[in-house]
Motif scaffolding. Structure first.
Motif, PDB file in Angstrom:
ATOM      1  N   GLY A 281       0.805  -1.216   0.000  1.00 53.56           N
ATOM      2  CA  GLY A 281       0.000   0.000   0.000  1.00 53.56           C
ATOM      3  C   GLY A 281       0.839   1.268   0.000  1.00 53.56           C
ATOM      4  O   GLY A 281       1.987   1.289  -0.420  1.00 53.56           O
ATOM      5  N   VAL A 282       0.243   2.342   0.523  1.00 56.32           N
ATOM      6  CA  VAL A 282       0.902   3.647   0.592  1.00 56.32           C
ATOM      7  C   VAL A 282       1.256   3.929   2.043  1.00 56.32           C
ATOM      8  O   VAL A 282       0.398   3.838   2.929  1.00 56.32           O
ATOM      9  CB  VAL A 282      -0.015   4.765   0.048  1.00 56.32           C
ATOM     10  CG1 VAL A 282       0.681   6.117   0.142  1.00 56.32           C
ATOM     11  CG2 VAL A 282      -0.410   4.479  -1.394  1.00 56.32           C
ATOM     12  N   VAL A 283       2.511   4.278   2.315  1.00 58.60           N
ATOM     13  CA  VAL A 283       2.971   4.523   3.686  1.00 58.60           C
ATOM     14  C   VAL A 283       3.708   5.848   3.748  1.00 58.60           C
ATOM     15  O   VAL A 283       4.210   6.355   2.745  1.00 58.60           O
ATOM     16  CB  VAL A 283       3.887   3.390   4.196  1.00 58.60           C
ATOM     17  CG1 VAL A 283       3.146   2.073   4.229  1.00 58.60           C
ATOM     18  CG2 VAL A 283       5.145   3.289   3.344  1.00 58.60           C
ATOM     19  N   ASP A 284       3.770   6.421   4.947  1.00 57.57           N
ATOM     20  CA  ASP A 284       4.556   7.626   5.186  1.00 57.57           C
ATOM     21  C   ASP A 284       5.964   7.232   5.604  1.00 57.57           C
ATOM     22  O   ASP A 284       6.149   6.349   6.444  1.00 57.57           O
ATOM     23  CB  ASP A 284       3.918   8.476   6.290  1.00 57.57           C
ATOM     24  CG  ASP A 284       2.614   9.107   5.852  1.00 57.57           C
ATOM     25  OD1 ASP A 284       2.646   9.913   4.917  1.00 57.57           O
ATOM     26  OD2 ASP A 284       1.569   8.768   6.437  1.00 57.57           O
ATOM     27  N   VAL A 285       6.958   7.894   5.017  1.00 59.49           N
ATOM     28  CA  VAL A 285       8.349   7.717   5.426  1.00 59.49           C
ATOM     29  C   VAL A 285       8.660   8.789   6.464  1.00 59.49           C
ATOM     30  O   VAL A 285       8.581   9.989   6.182  1.00 59.49           O
ATOM     31  CB  VAL A 285       9.308   7.837   4.227  1.00 59.49           C
ATOM     32  CG1 VAL A 285      10.758   7.723   4.687  1.00 59.49           C
ATOM     33  CG2 VAL A 285       8.989   6.766   3.194  1.00 59.49           C
ATOM     34  N   THR A 286       8.969   8.362   7.687  1.00 64.03           N
ATOM     35  CA  THR A 286       9.234   9.308   8.768  1.00 64.03           C
ATOM     36  C   THR A 286      10.658   9.148   9.276  1.00 64.03           C
ATOM     37  O   THR A 286      11.245   8.071   9.184  1.00 64.03           O
ATOM     38  CB  THR A 286       8.254   9.116   9.941  1.00 64.03           C
ATOM     39  OG1 THR A 286       8.342   7.763  10.420  1.00 64.03           O
ATOM     40  CG2 THR A 286       6.830   9.416   9.512  1.00 64.03           C
ATOM     41  N   VAL A 287      11.172  10.237   9.823  1.00 66.35           N
ATOM     42  CA  VAL A 287      12.529  10.260  10.362  1.00 66.35           C
ATOM     43  C   VAL A 287      12.447  10.625  11.839  1.00 66.35           C
ATOM     44  O   VAL A 287      11.756  11.585  12.209  1.00 66.35           O
ATOM     45  CB  VAL A 287      13.403  11.278   9.606  1.00 66.35           C
ATOM     46  CG1 VAL A 287      14.783  11.399  10.256  1.00 66.35           C
ATOM     47  CG2 VAL A 287      13.544  10.860   8.152  1.00 66.35           C
ATOM     48  N   THR A 288      13.155   9.883  12.691  1.00 71.95           N
ATOM     49  CA  THR A 288      13.180  10.146  14.129  1.00 71.95           C
ATOM     50  C   THR A 288      14.614  10.438  14.560  1.00 71.95           C
ATOM     51  O   THR A 288      15.529   9.669  14.253  1.00 71.95           O
ATOM     52  CB  THR A 288      12.635   8.952  14.926  1.00 71.95           C
ATOM     53  OG1 THR A 288      11.289   8.692  14.524  1.00 71.95           O
ATOM     54  CG2 THR A 288      12.668   9.231  16.430  1.00 71.95           C
ATOM     55  N   VAL A 289      14.791  11.557  15.267  1.00 69.80           N
ATOM     56  CA  VAL A 289      16.084  11.946  15.826  1.00 69.80           C
ATOM     57  C   VAL A 289      15.854  12.413  17.254  1.00 69.80           C
ATOM     58  O   VAL A 289      14.988  13.265  17.498  1.00 69.80           O
ATOM     59  CB  VAL A 289      16.745  13.079  15.008  1.00 69.80           C
ATOM     60  CG1 VAL A 289      18.077  13.490  15.630  1.00 69.80           C
ATOM     61  CG2 VAL A 289      16.951  12.650  13.564  1.00 69.80           C
ATOM     62  N   ALA A 290      16.598  11.872  18.204  1.00 65.13           N
ATOM     63  CA  ALA A 290      16.514  12.263  19.616  1.00 65.13           C
ATOM     64  C   ALA A 290      15.082  12.189  20.140  1.00 65.13           C
ATOM     65  O   ALA A 290      14.630  13.062  20.882  1.00 65.13           O
ATOM     66  CB  ALA A 290      17.079  13.667  19.815  1.00 65.13           C
ATOM     67  N   GLY A 291      14.349  11.171  19.713  1.00 65.71           N
ATOM     68  CA  GLY A 291      12.995  10.960  20.199  1.00 65.71           C
ATOM     69  C   GLY A 291      11.936  11.802  19.513  1.00 65.71           C
ATOM     70  O   GLY A 291      10.753  11.682  19.827  1.00 65.71           O
ATOM     71  N   MET A 292      12.341  12.649  18.557  1.00 65.10           N
ATOM     72  CA  MET A 292      11.389  13.507  17.856  1.00 65.10           C
ATOM     73  C   MET A 292      11.225  13.009  16.429  1.00 65.10           C
ATOM     74  O   MET A 292      12.205  12.759  15.725  1.00 65.10           O
ATOM     75  CB  MET A 292      11.859  14.954  17.878  1.00 65.10           C
ATOM     76  CG  MET A 292      11.929  15.521  19.283  1.00 65.10           C
ATOM     77  SD  MET A 292      12.405  17.267  19.340  1.00 65.10           S
ATOM     78  CE  MET A 292      14.111  17.156  18.807  1.00 65.10           C
ATOM     79  N   THR A 293       9.962  12.869  16.007  1.00 71.14           N
ATOM     80  CA  THR A 293       9.638  12.269  14.715  1.00 71.14           C
ATOM     81  C   THR A 293       9.013  13.297  13.788  1.00 71.14           C
ATOM     82  O   THR A 293       8.184  14.117  14.209  1.00 71.14           O
ATOM     83  CB  THR A 293       8.679  11.085  14.905  1.00 71.14           C
ATOM     84  OG1 THR A 293       9.297  10.115  15.760  1.00 71.14           O
ATOM     85  CG2 THR A 293       8.333  10.438  13.576  1.00 71.14           C
ATOM     86  N   SER A 294       9.383  13.248  12.525  1.00 70.05           N
ATOM     87  CA  SER A 294       8.853  14.184  11.541  1.00 70.05           C
ATOM     88  C   SER A 294       7.347  14.022  11.392  1.00 70.05           C
ATOM     89  O   SER A 294       6.814  12.910  11.477  1.00 70.05           O
ATOM     90  CB  SER A 294       9.526  13.962  10.187  1.00 70.05           C
ATOM     91  OG  SER A 294       9.331  12.620   9.739  1.00 70.05           O
TER      92      SER A 294
END
Length: 369
Positions: A281-294
């Motif tokens: 399907g369609v998914v979001d690509v997210t980035v996490t740094v120091a516990g904070m996610t886009s």
């Protein structure tokens, strides 16, 4: 310095000073073990510095209401009035089932309210209201972001100008819907901070900061991915463009939907590459740094090609030529990601598309014949 068990004597020559970040008006982590940095307390609840209330260091402030009708308030008169401000603190709610007031920003001379933050333990949400010069409020809700018993870092912006407004960050993350803009000019600016608890249970506070600039590190953002699709078995190397990435090995995590990518490598704070996991399907690509996610957006969507969606039924099966009929569509292969599923009546796109599951969507019919 210590060498061989012997430590140097102290003197003026060895003094090192930590300077506060530029623009800081007030900051207290309660490490004195007292409330001496504050200007007083109000209420009939129990309010005290406590090691059990510490998020970092040795102490925090505990506001504990054990009976109905109790409330606890910790107040600080700021050294200057603020037209543009960022108020940041960490808070944890324990034994809470109600909807307590969390914090107020007020004018010091008139006590006029400039902003209020509420918490709802049932929906794990924050409600942030800001007030214009006439005392009228506008609000936003950050839903499902603050579980009971978990430390949450909140940052509130308030700009009391003709082109002002407000914004809330939760654990370094904000969303477009968490922003208010408008005319908030006032002759009674923010100069008094109050931390509150007016519900049964405990509110712990730590690391309080008021400044004229944002004090928290912003969450990373994803502005583009290339390519935007790959096989269901995974293995596609995707370049991710954005901000706030870390080049330290292992410090940046990339997820495709809820599945962690492999081979993450960041050449700079604005560019990373990662290998897609298996998916559909369609998914979001997210980035996490120091516990904070886009935050997610249309710019981060990755598609796993697969079986085309199938429509097995529509209800109702007819409607007026002017359109406006809400139609329930049953089938398979639908995406619940906002904006990822498009519905057409003939060649004309429908409006109001919402998919409750991969097998059920609703859409509003356009005009047609």
């Amino acid at each position: 310095m210590t060498v061989g068990g012997l430590t140097s004597a102290t003197s003026g020559a060895d003094v090192f000073t930590y300077t506060a970040p530029t623009g800081v008006i007030f900051s207290d982590g309660f490490e004195s073990g007292t409330l001496a940095a504050w200007d007083g307390t109000l209420g009939n609840g129990t309010l005290s510095p406590s090691a059990a209330a510490a998020r970092s260091g040795g102490f925090g402030a505990r506001l504990n209401d054990t009976a109905s009708g109790q409330y606890s308030v910790l107040l600080k008169r700021l050294s200057s009035s603020l037209d543009d401000s960022y108020t940041r603190f960490s808070v944890r709610f324990s034994g809470m089932t109600g909807s307590p007031t969390v914090a107020y920003g007020r004018d010091d001379s008139s006590s006029a309210v400039r902003w209020i933050l509420y918490y709802d333990a049932r929906s794990q949400s924050f409600d942030y209201y800001i007030f214009n010069g006439a005392g009228q409020s506008s609000g936003v809700t950050a839903s499902g972001v603050a579980p009971v018993g978990t430390w949450i870092t909140v940052e509130l912006r308030f700009t009391g100008t003709a082109t002002g407004g407000g914004q809330i960050w939760v654990n370094g993350v904000t969303q477009p819907a968490w922003t208010i803009s408008g005319n908030f000019a006032t002759t009674a600016p923010y100069q008094r901070l109050q931390l509150w608890n007016d519900a049964l249970g405990i509110a712990d506070f730590d690391d309080v900061n008021v400044s004229t600039g944002q004090t928290g590190t912003p969450a990373p953002t994803v502005t583009a991915i290339t390519p935007t699709s790959g096989p269901a078995g995974g293995g596609t190397v995707v370049t991710i463009t954005g901000t706030g990435f870390s080049t330290t090995a292992g410090a940046t995590t990339v997820r495709f939907g809820t599945t962690t990518a492999s081979g993450v490598s960041c050449a700079s704070s604005t560019s990373c590459s990662a290998t897609s996991p298996a998916g559909s399907g369609v998914v979001d690509v997210t980035v996490t740094v120091a516990g904070m996610t886009s935050a997610t957006s249309a710019a981060d969507r990755f598609t796993y090609p697969g079986t085309a969606p199938m429509v097995s039924a529509v209800t109702p099966t007819s409607g007026p030529a002017a359109g406006g009929t809400i139609v329930t569509i049953t089938g398979t292969g639908f995406s619940t990601t906002a904006g990822a599923t498009t519905v057409r009546f003939g060649a004309t796109a429908a409006s109001g598309v919402s998919c409750a599951s991969s097998t059920s969507c609703s859409a509003t019919s356009p005009a047609g014949s």
